[in-house]
Design an enzyme around this catalytic site. Structure first.
Site, PDB file in Angstrom:
ATOM      1  N   HIS A  19     -21.048  47.562  48.547  1.00 13.16           N
ATOM      2  CA  HIS A  19     -20.335  46.400  48.003  1.00 13.16           C
ATOM      3  C   HIS A  19     -21.326  45.432  47.343  1.00 13.16           C
ATOM      4  O   HIS A  19     -21.073  44.919  46.252  1.00 13.16           O
ATOM      5  CB  HIS A  19     -19.610  45.634  49.121  1.00 13.16           C
ATOM      6  N   LYS A  43      -2.995  45.797  58.888  1.00 14.75           N
ATOM      7  CA  LYS A  43      -4.102  46.547  59.518  1.00 14.75           C
ATOM      8  C   LYS A  43      -4.713  45.651  60.588  1.00 14.75           C
ATOM      9  O   LYS A  43      -4.746  44.440  60.446  1.00 14.75           O
ATOM     10  CB  LYS A  43      -5.178  46.835  58.467  1.00 14.75           C
ATOM     11  N   ARG A  93     -16.824  55.607  44.016  1.00 16.21           N
ATOM     12  CA  ARG A  93     -17.944  56.374  44.570  1.00 16.21           C
ATOM     13  C   ARG A  93     -17.919  57.809  44.054  1.00 16.21           C
ATOM     14  O   ARG A  93     -18.837  58.284  43.429  1.00 16.21           O
ATOM     15  CB  ARG A  93     -17.880  56.363  46.100  1.00 16.21           C
ATOM     16  N   SER A 131     -16.742  51.202  54.459  1.00 22.89           N
ATOM     17  CA  SER A 131     -16.629  50.323  55.635  1.00 22.89           C
ATOM     18  C   SER A 131     -16.076  51.107  56.813  1.00 22.89           C
ATOM     19  O   SER A 131     -16.495  50.918  57.952  1.00 22.89           O
ATOM     20  CB  SER A 131     -15.695  49.152  55.321  1.00 22.89           C
TER      21      SER A 131
END
Ligand code: PNS
Length: 163
Positions: A19, A43, A93, A131
């Site tokens: 990040h 979440k 990514r 993460s």
């Protein structure tokens, strides 16, 4: 000339070096970058939104004068328009990220055509980093050294010790 504001949204639970790399790249490209941390309502995050904001602010710590940290909930596009942003930045990514990111970018465009999504590639050293993996590896006692800023590692240790 009109200034360009970019929103870099995410859960950042926690912020990783991947990040940070995207933030650094964005800060060079855009006049203003807002790191917008999502208040995850459904979440159960590892770090509360307040913890994520204060950690991210401490890590950035005036390193980039044109970057600020904020929180948002609700629709990202509504938040972005309120901030008078023109761009949404997302890090990609691997090819596996692309499908989900494309869906989000196209949905966001449908909702708000004035916003453009810009995909950026982090350094290849972080191409596998997420993460979720950081949380998992750390919980299971693995090392996350070099994958997250030192402050995040410290706070992760505190979290695990409290449990
Ligand atoms: O990096 P993350 O954690 O996957 O970020 C996902 C995020 C925050 C960018 C996405 O969930 C989001 O934009 N949520 C806000 C709600 C919204 O606007 N949903 C529609 C997206 S098409």
């Amino acid at each position: 000339m009109r200034k360009t504001t970019a929103i870099y949204p995410g859960s950042f639970d926690p912020l990783t070096n991947g990040h940070l790399d995207i933030i650094e790249r964005s800060a060079k490209l855009f006049d203003e970058v807002i790191v917008a941390i999502l208040v995850n309502l459904d979440k159960e995050p590892l770090f509360t939104v307040e913890e994520r904001v204060s950690m991210t602010r401490a890590i950035l710590n005036h390193r980039f004068p044109n970057v600020r940290v904020d929180i948002f909930d609700g629709l990202l596009v509504e938040y972005a328009i309120k901030q008078q942003a023109q761009v949404i930045v997302r890090g990609i990514r691997a090819v596996s990220d692309y499908e989900y990111e494309l869906q989000m970018a196209l949905m966001n465009r449908r909702l708000e055509s004035r916003l453009e999504t810009v995909f950026m590639m982090a350094a290849e050293a972080y191409s596998y980093l997420s993460s979720r993996l950081v949380r998992e590896v750390f919980k299971l006692g693995g090392s996350v050294d070099g994958l997250v800023p030192a402050l995040v590692e410290e706070k992760l240790k505190e979290k695990i010790q409290k449990k």
